[in-house]
Design a protein around this motif. Sequence first.
Motif, PDB file in Angstrom:
ATOM      1  N   ALA A   1     -10.290   2.925  14.703  1.00 46.11           N
ATOM      2  CA  ALA A   1     -10.278   2.129  13.473  1.00 46.11           C
ATOM      3  C   ALA A   1      -8.944   2.216  12.734  1.00 46.11           C
ATOM      4  CB  ALA A   1     -11.423   2.554  12.561  1.00 46.11           C
ATOM      5  N   ALA A   2      -8.409   3.399  12.578  1.00 50.20           N
ATOM      6  CA  ALA A   2      -7.170   3.544  11.808  1.00 50.20           C
ATOM      7  C   ALA A   2      -6.004   2.847  12.486  1.00 50.20           C
ATOM      8  CB  ALA A   2      -6.862   5.020  11.587  1.00 50.20           C
ATOM      9  N   THR A   3      -5.913   2.970  13.792  1.00 49.60           N
ATOM     10  CA  THR A   3      -4.846   2.281  14.526  1.00 49.60           C
ATOM     11  C   THR A   3      -5.003   0.771  14.414  1.00 49.60           C
ATOM     12  OG1 THR A   3      -4.604   4.115  16.077  1.00 49.60           O
ATOM     13  CG2 THR A   3      -3.791   1.982  16.796  1.00 49.60           C
ATOM     14  N   GLN A   4      -6.234   0.288  14.481  1.00 45.76           N
ATOM     15  CA  GLN A   4      -6.486  -1.144  14.337  1.00 45.76           C
ATOM     16  C   GLN A   4      -6.154  -1.615  12.918  1.00 45.76           C
ATOM     17  OE1 GLN A   4     -10.582  -1.104  15.621  1.00 45.76           O
ATOM     18  NE2 GLN A   4     -10.057  -1.700  17.705  1.00 45.76           N
TER      19      GLN A   4
ATOM     20  N   LEU B   1      -2.392  -4.563   9.290  1.00 46.29           N
ATOM     21  CA  LEU B   1      -1.403  -4.551   8.214  1.00 46.29           C
ATOM     22  C   LEU B   1      -0.030  -4.977   8.721  1.00 46.29           C
ATOM     23  CD1 LEU B   1      -2.552  -1.238   6.521  1.00 46.29           C
ATOM     24  CD2 LEU B   1      -2.705  -3.518   5.497  1.00 46.29           C
ATOM     25  N   ALA B   2       0.360  -4.509   9.891  1.00 44.96           N
ATOM     26  CA  ALA B   2       1.663  -4.895  10.447  1.00 44.96           C
ATOM     27  C   ALA B   2       1.733  -6.396  10.687  1.00 44.96           C
ATOM     28  CB  ALA B   2       1.928  -4.128  11.740  1.00 44.96           C
ATOM     29  N   GLN B   3       0.717  -6.952  11.321  1.00 45.16           N
ATOM     30  CA  GLN B   3       0.731  -8.374  11.666  1.00 45.16           C
ATOM     31  C   GLN B   3       0.713  -9.261  10.421  1.00 45.16           C
ATOM     32  OE1 GLN B   3       1.050  -9.895  14.598  1.00 45.16           O
ATOM     33  NE2 GLN B   3       1.007  -8.090  15.902  1.00 45.16           N
TER      34      GLN B   3
ATOM     35  N   ILE C   1       4.493  -4.681  -0.268  1.00 43.76           N
ATOM     36  CA  ILE C   1       3.799  -4.314   0.969  1.00 43.76           C
ATOM     37  C   ILE C   1       3.134  -2.955   0.862  1.00 43.76           C
ATOM     38  CG2 ILE C   1       4.274  -3.626   3.365  1.00 43.76           C
ATOM     39  CD1 ILE C   1       6.175  -6.028   3.536  1.00 43.76           C
ATOM     40  N   GLY C   2       3.792  -2.007   0.213  1.00 43.59           N
ATOM     41  CA  GLY C   2       3.233  -0.664   0.098  1.00 43.59           C
ATOM     42  C   GLY C   2       1.925  -0.604  -0.651  1.00 43.59           C
ATOM     43  N   PHE C   3       1.618  -1.638  -1.447  1.00 39.69           N
ATOM     44  CA  PHE C   3       0.356  -1.613  -2.186  1.00 39.69           C
ATOM     45  C   PHE C   3      -0.836  -1.684  -1.238  1.00 39.69           C
ATOM     46  CE2 PHE C   3      -3.202  -3.555  -4.431  1.00 39.69           C
ATOM     47  CZ  PHE C   3      -3.306  -2.708  -5.520  1.00 39.69           C
ATOM     48  N   ASP C   4      -0.796  -2.603  -0.281  1.00 39.52           N
ATOM     49  CA  ASP C   4      -1.902  -2.685   0.675  1.00 39.52           C
ATOM     50  C   ASP C   4      -2.031  -1.406   1.491  1.00 39.52           C
ATOM     51  OD1 ASP C   4      -3.109  -5.103   0.121  1.00 39.52           O
ATOM     52  OD2 ASP C   4      -2.511  -6.087   1.987  1.00 39.52           O
ATOM     53  N   ILE C   5      -0.917  -0.897   1.972  1.00 38.35           N
ATOM     54  CA  ILE C   5      -0.982   0.302   2.816  1.00 38.35           C
ATOM     55  C   ILE C   5      -1.440   1.502   1.996  1.00 38.35           C
ATOM     56  CG2 ILE C   5       0.270   1.706   4.498  1.00 38.35           C
ATOM     57  CD1 ILE C   5       2.379  -0.636   4.477  1.00 38.35           C
ATOM     58  N   GLY C   6      -0.902   1.629   0.786  1.00 42.18           N
ATOM     59  CA  GLY C   6      -1.292   2.747  -0.067  1.00 42.18           C
ATOM     60  C   GLY C   6      -2.752   2.706  -0.461  1.00 42.18           C
TER      61      GLY C   6
ATOM     62  N   LEU D   1      -7.187  13.039   8.088  1.00 41.28           N
ATOM     63  CA  LEU D   1      -5.729  13.213   8.143  1.00 41.28           C
ATOM     64  C   LEU D   1      -5.153  12.520   9.372  1.00 41.28           C
ATOM     65  CD1 LEU D   1      -5.255  16.919   6.974  1.00 41.28           C
ATOM     66  CD2 LEU D   1      -5.123  14.804   5.626  1.00 41.28           C
ATOM     67  N   ASN D   2      -5.867  12.607  10.488  1.00 37.93           N
ATOM     68  CA  ASN D   2      -5.424  11.864  11.680  1.00 37.93           C
ATOM     69  C   ASN D   2      -5.447  10.359  11.414  1.00 37.93           C
ATOM     70  OD1 ASN D   2      -5.038  14.176  13.224  1.00 37.93           O
ATOM     71  ND2 ASN D   2      -7.123  14.149  14.050  1.00 37.93           N
ATOM     72  N   ASP D   3      -6.465   9.891  10.687  1.00 37.87           N
ATOM     73  CA  ASP D   3      -6.553   8.474  10.358  1.00 37.87           C
ATOM     74  C   ASP D   3      -5.386   8.037   9.477  1.00 37.87           C
ATOM     75  OD1 ASP D   3      -8.905   8.189  11.792  1.00 37.87           O
ATOM     76  OD2 ASP D   3     -10.212   8.355  10.040  1.00 37.87           O
ATOM     77  N   VAL D   4      -5.034   8.872   8.508  1.00 36.60           N
ATOM     78  CA  VAL D   4      -3.881   8.568   7.650  1.00 36.60           C
ATOM     79  C   VAL D   4      -2.623   8.424   8.502  1.00 36.60           C
ATOM     80  CG1 VAL D   4      -2.361   9.498   5.859  1.00 36.60           C
ATOM     81  CG2 VAL D   4      -4.856   9.604   5.567  1.00 36.60           C
ATOM     82  N   ARG D   5      -2.426   9.389   9.395  1.00 38.73           N
ATOM     83  CA  ARG D   5      -1.255   9.354  10.272  1.00 38.73           C
ATOM     84  C   ARG D   5      -1.269   8.110  11.163  1.00 38.73           C
ATOM     85  NH1 ARG D   5       1.590  13.764  11.765  1.00 38.73           N
ATOM     86  NH2 ARG D   5      -0.164  15.119  11.205  1.00 38.73           N
ATOM     87  N   ASP D   6      -2.431   7.824  11.757  1.00 40.58           N
ATOM     88  CA  ASP D   6      -2.525   6.688  12.679  1.00 40.58           C
ATOM     89  C   ASP D   6      -2.331   5.357  11.953  1.00 40.58           C
ATOM     90  OD1 ASP D   6      -2.972   8.432  14.757  1.00 40.58           O
ATOM     91  OD2 ASP D   6      -5.137   8.101  14.835  1.00 40.58           O
ATOM     92  N   THR D   7      -2.866   5.252  10.739  1.00 35.16           N
ATOM     93  CA  THR D   7      -2.705   4.006   9.986  1.00 35.16           C
ATOM     94  C   THR D   7      -1.232   3.732   9.717  1.00 35.16           C
ATOM     95  OG1 THR D   7      -4.875   4.233   8.933  1.00 35.16           O
ATOM     96  CG2 THR D   7      -3.287   2.795   7.840  1.00 35.16           C
ATOM     97  N   TRP D   8      -0.523   4.741   9.181  1.00 34.56           N
ATOM     98  CA  TRP D   8       0.898   4.527   8.892  1.00 34.56           C
ATOM     99  C   TRP D   8       1.696   4.297  10.168  1.00 34.56           C
ATOM    100  CZ3 TRP D   8       4.251   2.860   5.619  1.00 34.56           C
ATOM    101  CH2 TRP D   8       5.603   3.012   5.926  1.00 34.56           C
ATOM    102  N   ASN D   9       1.501   5.131  11.165  1.00 30.74           N
ATOM    103  CA  ASN D   9       2.301   4.984  12.389  1.00 30.74           C
ATOM    104  C   ASN D   9       2.058   3.648  13.065  1.00 30.74           C
ATOM    105  OD1 ASN D   9       3.570   7.455  12.127  1.00 30.74           O
ATOM    106  ND2 ASN D   9       2.164   8.543  13.491  1.00 30.74           N
ATOM    107  N   SER D  10       0.802   3.211  13.105  1.00 32.48           N
ATOM    108  CA  SER D  10       0.492   1.925  13.721  1.00 32.48           C
ATOM    109  C   SER D  10       1.143   0.785  12.950  1.00 32.48           C
ATOM    110  CB  SER D  10      -1.028   1.727  13.783  1.00 32.48           C
ATOM    111  OG  SER D  10      -1.358   0.471  14.320  1.00 32.48           O
ATOM    112  N   PHE D  11       1.066   0.860  11.618  1.00 33.21           N
ATOM    113  CA  PHE D  11       1.735  -0.161  10.810  1.00 33.21           C
ATOM    114  C   PHE D  11       3.246  -0.153  11.043  1.00 33.21           C
ATOM    115  CE2 PHE D  11       4.447  -0.641   7.088  1.00 33.21           C
ATOM    116  CZ  PHE D  11       4.382  -2.023   6.949  1.00 33.21           C
TER     117      PHE D  11
END
Length: 399
Positions: free
Chosen positions: A132-135, A140-142, A255-260, A290-300
């Motif tokens: 889920a976090a990577t998706q 967010l990236a797209q 952009i940081g608002f959505d990610i944050g 914490l892994n989800d936080v990392r995966d969300t940012w890295n994937s974005f």
Amino acid sequence: MSQYRTFTAADAVEYARQFGGVDNPDSLVDSLEVGDGNLNLVFKIFDTQGVSRIIVKQALPYVRCVGESWPLTLDRARLEAETLIEHGKFCPEHTVKILHYDADLAVMVMEDLSDHAIWRGELVKGKNYPLAATQLGGYLAQTLFHTSDFFQHPYQKKKDVIRFTNPELCDITEELFFNEPYEQHDRNAYPRELERLAEALRDDEELKVAVAGLKHRFFSNAEALLHGDIHSGSIFVAEGRLKVIDAEFGFYGPIGFDIGTAIGNLLISYCAAPGLLVPREAADAREQRLNDVRDTWNSFAEGFLALAAEKSTDRALATPGYAREFLGKVWSDTIGYCGTELIRRTVGMSQVADIKNIDDRAMQVECVRQAITLGRSLILLANHVPDIDALIMRIRQNG
């Protein structure tokens, strides 16, 4: 709007028959109003077999949880539909499909996601969705890249900034994120045991200056078409699948608002886990968040940089190295807005199930305390946390 009327359950069925795109419209025979949000009516439309087939959503002309004393524009239905349609062009696999919308009736018809579950509810139960976090980061990236100056033609971008201007919904965000939690306000809803902590927020001039800067950038930085309210309650998940809904707060902003906002809700789950789960399960859930936080940012970040390298249309913004430098600014905003999301969900009126479902009062107060403290730290340190590893370390230090 002269044609507007508030739908009944029967109205919703008839509307779905007309605009739901099902092969046999007469098979749609019943509906159930399931909206539990603050702003809208939401109907599930069922067929003769009792299977939910279509969703009909109608905006109300006021804030539902307050009543007619807080009126709202019905144009938000158009903004929501058009935001989701625009996002769906670039990330159809993770955006709910809009089948039809009517601006005069403030109604939209959309795909049914009954085979998914609301992510927040699953997090409350301690259920993990590994992809889920990577998706989410990919979504967010797209959506944020393709509606930014990196990709959009300047003429189209300026037209779209006007088309997606959303003053009334933005005003709600501006009040709930950046004003009310830092002042005495009737809508604030923190535990009375934390009055001194809330008072400390109101008296912290350094914090309030930082929040003012975040609010100013929210006002003025039209970087991309945001979802505007992307939290775990506006995300549906299933095994290997994720869909984003509820984009009525969509507008062109930082952009940081959505990610944050997205990461902030994962951290609310992190803070709430000890009050919702037995100790071993809570510890595992906190590590997963914490892994989800990392995966969300890295994937974005990885997705955005790859898109920038391949598809940037502006010659200057395509300069090698600039996209990475730009993401450095996005990163600082992300941390700051993450902090404001933590505070507005615990001090302000927009309370969430992660906290409300904690039965033990003392534990609930402690989880809220941790979220407020973490939120304050992130706002103040937003310009001093260099990368995702440093952020994870800061979160661990918060307790």
